[in-house]
Design a protein around this motif. Structure first.
Motif, PDB file in Angstrom:
ATOM      1  N   ARG A 120       0.923  -1.303  -0.020  1.00 27.35           N
ATOM      2  CA  ARG A 120       0.099  -0.001   0.164  1.00 27.35           C
ATOM      3  C   ARG A 120       0.970   1.290  -0.202  1.00 27.35           C
ATOM      4  N   ALA A 121       1.857   1.212   0.833  1.00 17.69           N
ATOM      5  CA  ALA A 121       2.717   2.521   0.939  1.00 17.69           C
ATOM      6  C   ALA A 121       3.495   2.710  -0.628  1.00 17.69           C
ATOM      7  N   SER A 122       3.947   1.661  -1.289  1.00 19.90           N
ATOM      8  CA  SER A 122       4.443   1.928  -2.470  1.00 19.90           C
ATOM      9  C   SER A 122       3.525   2.398  -3.402  1.00 19.90           C
ATOM     10  N   VAL A 123       2.312   1.720  -3.465  1.00 28.09           N
ATOM     11  CA  VAL A 123       1.509   2.240  -4.453  1.00 28.09           C
ATOM     12  C   VAL A 123       1.119   3.893  -4.045  1.00 28.09           C
ATOM     13  N   ASN A 124       0.871   4.173  -2.959  1.00 25.47           N
ATOM     14  CA  ASN A 124       0.631   5.617  -2.587  1.00 25.47           C
ATOM     15  C   ASN A 124       1.903   6.545  -3.075  1.00 25.47           C
ATOM     16  N   LEU A 125       3.017   6.041  -3.043  1.00 29.51           N
ATOM     17  CA  LEU A 125       4.134   6.976  -3.246  1.00 29.51           C
ATOM     18  C   LEU A 125       4.075   7.019  -4.816  1.00 29.51           C
ATOM     19  N   LEU A 126       3.951   6.064  -5.638  1.00 33.30           N
ATOM     20  CA  LEU A 126       3.896   6.267  -6.955  1.00 33.30           C
ATOM     21  C   LEU A 126       2.608   7.082  -7.300  1.00 33.30           C
ATOM     22  N   TYR A 127       1.503   6.682  -6.827  1.00 30.14           N
ATOM     23  CA  TYR A 127       0.253   7.452  -7.104  1.00 30.14           C
ATOM     24  C   TYR A 127       0.368   8.957  -7.003  1.00 30.14           C
ATOM     25  N   ILE A 128       0.901   9.282  -5.701  1.00 35.02           N
ATOM     26  CA  ILE A 128       1.066  11.105  -5.822  1.00 35.02           C
ATOM     27  C   ILE A 128       2.191  11.576  -6.435  1.00 35.02           C
ATOM     28  N   LYS A 152      -5.323   0.391 -10.685  1.00 34.24           N
ATOM     29  CA  LYS A 152      -5.895   0.697 -11.935  1.00 34.24           C
ATOM     30  C   LYS A 152      -5.362   1.865 -12.618  1.00 34.24           C
ATOM     31  N   PHE A 153      -5.334   2.914 -11.794  1.00 30.22           N
ATOM     32  CA  PHE A 153      -4.721   4.291 -12.285  1.00 30.22           C
ATOM     33  C   PHE A 153      -3.552   4.106 -12.868  1.00 30.22           C
ATOM     34  N   LEU A 154      -2.587   3.505 -11.969  1.00 31.51           N
ATOM     35  CA  LEU A 154      -1.149   3.248 -12.233  1.00 31.51           C
ATOM     36  C   LEU A 154      -0.925   2.519 -13.428  1.00 31.51           C
ATOM     37  N   GLU A 155      -1.918   1.460 -13.538  1.00 30.26           N
ATOM     38  CA  GLU A 155      -1.760   0.628 -14.840  1.00 30.26           C
ATOM     39  C   GLU A 155      -2.193   1.450 -16.061  1.00 30.26           C
ATOM     40  N   LEU A 156      -3.151   2.277 -16.007  1.00 25.51           N
ATOM     41  CA  LEU A 156      -3.517   3.041 -17.197  1.00 25.51           C
ATOM     42  C   LEU A 156      -2.670   4.131 -17.604  1.00 25.51           C
ATOM     43  N   VAL A 157      -1.906   4.779 -16.589  1.00 20.74           N
ATOM     44  CA  VAL A 157      -0.941   6.072 -16.722  1.00 20.74           C
ATOM     45  C   VAL A 157       0.227   5.378 -17.579  1.00 20.74           C
ATOM     46  N   GLN A 158       0.847   3.986 -17.432  1.00 21.15           N
ATOM     47  CA  GLN A 158       1.866   3.694 -18.062  1.00 21.15           C
ATOM     48  C   GLN A 158       1.668   3.757 -19.475  1.00 21.15           C
ATOM     49  N   GLU A 159       0.473   3.800 -20.033  1.00 16.91           N
ATOM     50  CA  GLU A 159       0.344   4.146 -21.614  1.00 16.91           C
ATOM     51  C   GLU A 159       0.502   5.449 -21.970  1.00 16.91           C
ATOM     52  N   VAL A 160       0.576   6.449 -20.938  1.00 17.35           N
ATOM     53  CA  VAL A 160       0.783   7.905 -21.209  1.00 17.35           C
ATOM     54  C   VAL A 160       2.297   7.938 -21.613  1.00 17.35           C
ATOM     55  N   GLN A 161       2.544   8.971 -22.637  1.00 18.63           N
ATOM     56  CA  GLN A 161       3.685   9.194 -23.184  1.00 18.63           C
ATOM     57  C   GLN A 161       4.579   9.882 -22.045  1.00 18.63           C
ATOM     58  N   HIS A 162       5.941   9.465 -21.817  1.00 22.96           N
ATOM     59  CA  HIS A 162       6.920   9.823 -20.966  1.00 22.96           C
ATOM     60  C   HIS A 162       6.507   9.659 -19.454  1.00 22.96           C
ATOM     61  N   TYR A 163       5.558   8.715 -19.339  1.00 24.51           N
ATOM     62  CA  TYR A 163       5.278   8.209 -18.006  1.00 24.51           C
ATOM     63  C   TYR A 163       6.612   7.734 -17.399  1.00 24.51           C
ATOM     64  N   GLY A 164       6.888   7.975 -16.328  1.00 25.74           N
ATOM     65  CA  GLY A 164       8.401   7.394 -15.275  1.00 25.74           C
ATOM     66  C   GLY A 164       9.533   8.148 -15.953  1.00 25.74           C
ATOM     67  N   TYR A 165       9.364   9.041 -16.793  1.00 26.66           N
ATOM     68  CA  TYR A 165      10.865   9.580 -17.176  1.00 26.66           C
ATOM     69  C   TYR A 165      11.083  10.800 -15.961  1.00 26.66           C
ATOM     70  N   ILE A 166      12.318  11.175 -16.144  1.00 26.47           N
ATOM     71  CA  ILE A 166      12.915  12.367 -15.198  1.00 26.47           C
ATOM     72  C   ILE A 166      12.852  13.517 -16.186  1.00 26.47           C
ATOM     73  N   GLN A 167      12.361  14.488 -15.744  1.00 31.43           N
ATOM     74  CA  GLN A 167      12.291  16.052 -16.259  1.00 31.43           C
ATOM     75  C   GLN A 167      13.570  16.525 -16.250  1.00 31.43           C
ATOM     76  N   LEU A 168      14.321  17.121 -17.074  1.00 29.42           N
ATOM     77  CA  LEU A 168      15.283  18.137 -16.972  1.00 29.42           C
ATOM     78  C   LEU A 168      15.011  19.574 -17.345  1.00 29.42           C
ATOM     79  N   ALA A 169      15.708  20.465 -16.972  1.00 27.06           N
ATOM     80  CA  ALA A 169      15.257  22.052 -17.335  1.00 27.06           C
ATOM     81  C   ALA A 169      15.759  22.272 -18.562  1.00 27.06           C
ATOM     82  N   PRO A 170      15.210  23.119 -19.437  1.00 25.91           N
ATOM     83  CA  PRO A 170      15.542  23.251 -21.072  1.00 25.91           C
ATOM     84  C   PRO A 170      16.942  23.812 -20.803  1.00 25.91           C
ATOM     85  N   CYS A 171      17.608  23.493 -21.757  1.00 25.63           N
ATOM     86  CA  CYS A 171      19.124  23.669 -22.073  1.00 25.63           C
ATOM     87  C   CYS A 171      19.598  23.829 -23.558  1.00 25.63           C
ATOM     88  N   SER A 172      20.698  24.237 -23.941  1.00 24.88           N
ATOM     89  CA  SER A 172      21.178  24.285 -25.122  1.00 24.88           C
ATOM     90  C   SER A 172      21.649  22.884 -25.707  1.00 24.88           C
TER      91      SER A 172
END
Length: 459
Positions: free
Chosen positions: A241-249, A281-301
């Motif tokens: 339950r705790a790991s599901v909550n961490l992924l969800y938020i 079910k939310f976490l299963e569906l969101v895996q279909e979303v583009q860039h799910y699970g990616y780490i975002q970086l700030a814009p750069c040159s």
């Protein structure tokens, strides 16, 4: 064309199944600075500034490192990397430069072996150096560890507690299964008026309290987030339950900040599941979303596909995904597949100001673009974070390949049966940190001058 970085990835076969916390590559240790100081009674010595992930980690003398190396060698034997030799004559500037580079290389080589980095002699040495450098005594303290939704846990710690220990305390408080702790990590975030950007992942032996204090001139926070790049690993966390909550938020935060962008149809389904609420079910569906699970970086040159471009970068799922703005203001979506990257390196471009190097970093990687090898350069203050993500992707690929090979050996024991193809290690390199320009806090001098006649006893 730049020469290929010379340091191959050398996976430790003994730890091939330590998912996901196995470390198979050099840590981002660097020593871009050294300074000449006076002892209380008139002697002189050189103090080296050790940086980890581009931020000042500690300061150390050669004699301290020399004694520590002897301790490690007594425990781990001849497999230890070579240590820079003593000089019995006064050091010239070129000799001092050579020693600084050798010590940097030594720290990188030592960090390859997890049996060393997990040892008490390794952890205690750096614990003391961190505390001494920032003058933090061991005492009881409170540390706020933030969740992705902005809430935080105030935990009672010792200022000398490592990130590994703090993560264990946090996991206990949120009732995260002990077997799943390794799928999460502590990160240092910078807070820009409510907009958070990841500065770095904290090493397990790093002291979070000290690291946060060392960044006191910048508004920073310690947070907990998942630390794996393969979204399919979510399935390992669904029974807790705790790991599901961490992924969800964390997903809710990433949608709110527009880091992942569900289609209208996906968003409607996600909102319905959020109202239910049905987190799994939310976490299963969101895996279909583009860039799910990616780490975002700030814009750069960047210099791809031509010089003068800017890029918004996210990394995950075996790719570096870029939204590139050309000098003509056209937008180009590009995906650099990790299996077409041959090597990469982080380079320090200029002088150091303050506690960090993040204004002067680049990450370049050699990429097979239309059957031609070329170097692609990102000038980003998050170069070390990007490199850490690449290392994590490679380590997960290697462990998956190793598991597949083990299963194939069980299913097909006959020697004439072909195994599944695995990653070609000989084709992947990581060069670590490469200083382009040495900056020293010592006063300027000619190449052949002497470091004020410093003897080895003074070091």
């Amino acid at each position: 064309m730049l020469p290929r970085p010379p340091y191959p990835i050398c996976p430790d076969k003994r730890l091939a199944f330590r998912l996901p916390r196995a470390g198979i590559m050099k840590m981002h240790f660097s020593i871009p600075l050294s300074e000449e100081l006076l002892e209380k009674f008139g002697g002189r010595y050189v103090l080296y500034s050790v940086y980890l992930e581009g931020f000042l980690f500690c300061k150390v003398r050669y004699s301290q490192l020399h004694y520590w190396n002897e301790q490690l060698r007594r425990i781990f034997g001849r497999g230890m990397p070579s240590f820079p030799p003593k000089f019995y004559l006064a050091m010239t500037k070129s000799m001092a430069d050579e020693r600084r580079a050798q010590l940097e290389q030594y720290l990188q080589n030592v960090s390859v072996d997890p049996s060393i980095t997990n040892s008490d002699v390794f952890i205690n040495f750096f614990r003391k150096l961190q505390q001494d450098t920032f003058k933090i005594q061991t005492q009881q303290a409170f540390l706020d560890v933030y969740l992705a939704d902005g809430r935080y846990l105030r935990i009672d710690i010792q200022t000398s507690d490592t990130a590994e220990r703090v993560l264990e305390v946090v996991s206990y408080k949120i009732e995260l299964s002990r077997e799943l702790i390794g799928y999460f990590s502590l990160f240092l975030f910078q807070d820009h008026n409510g907009e958070l950007s990841v500065l770095k992942k904290l090493a397990e032996f790093e002291l979070p309290y000290v690291s946060l204090w060392s960044m006191k001139e910048m508004p920073c926070k310690i947070g907990i987030r998942k630390w794996y790049m393969d979204p399919s690993l979510d399935k390992m966390l669904m029974d807790c339950r705790a790991s599901v909550n961490l992924l969800y938020i964390q997903v809710l935060q990433e949608i709110e900040k527009n880091w992942i962008k569900p289609s209208d149809g996906q968003m409607q389904k996600l909102q319905m599941l959020q109202k239910a609420p049905n987190k799994i079910k939310f976490l299963e569906l969101v895996q279909e979303v583009q860039h799910y699970g990616y780490i975002q970086l700030a814009p750069c040159s960047c210099d791809y596909p031509e010089a003068g471009c800017t890029a918004a970068i996210c990394v995950g799922n075996n790719e570096i995904s870029c939204c590139i703005k050309l000098p003509s203001n056209q937008i180009k979506e590009v995906s650099f597949k990790i299996n077409r990257v041959r090597c990469w390196q982080v380079t320090f471009l200029g002088s150091v100001t303050g506690q960090d190097l993040d204004q002067f970093l680049e990450l370049r990687f050699e990429y097979n673009d239309s059957n031609m090898w070329r170097w692609i350069v990102f000038n980003t203050k998050q170069a070390f974070l990007l490199s850490s993500c690449l290392k994590k992707i490679i380590s997960e690929q290697l462990m998956t390949a190793t598991q597949d090979d083990q299963e194939m050996q069980i299913e097909l024991p006959e020697p004439d049966k072909a195994k599944k193809p695995s990653i070609q290690l000989s084709q992947i390199f990581h060069s670590g940190f490469k200083p382009r320009k040495r900056m020293s806090a010592s006063r300027p001098s000619e190449d052949d001058c002497v470091f004020e006649n410093i003897s080895e006893d003074d070091l």
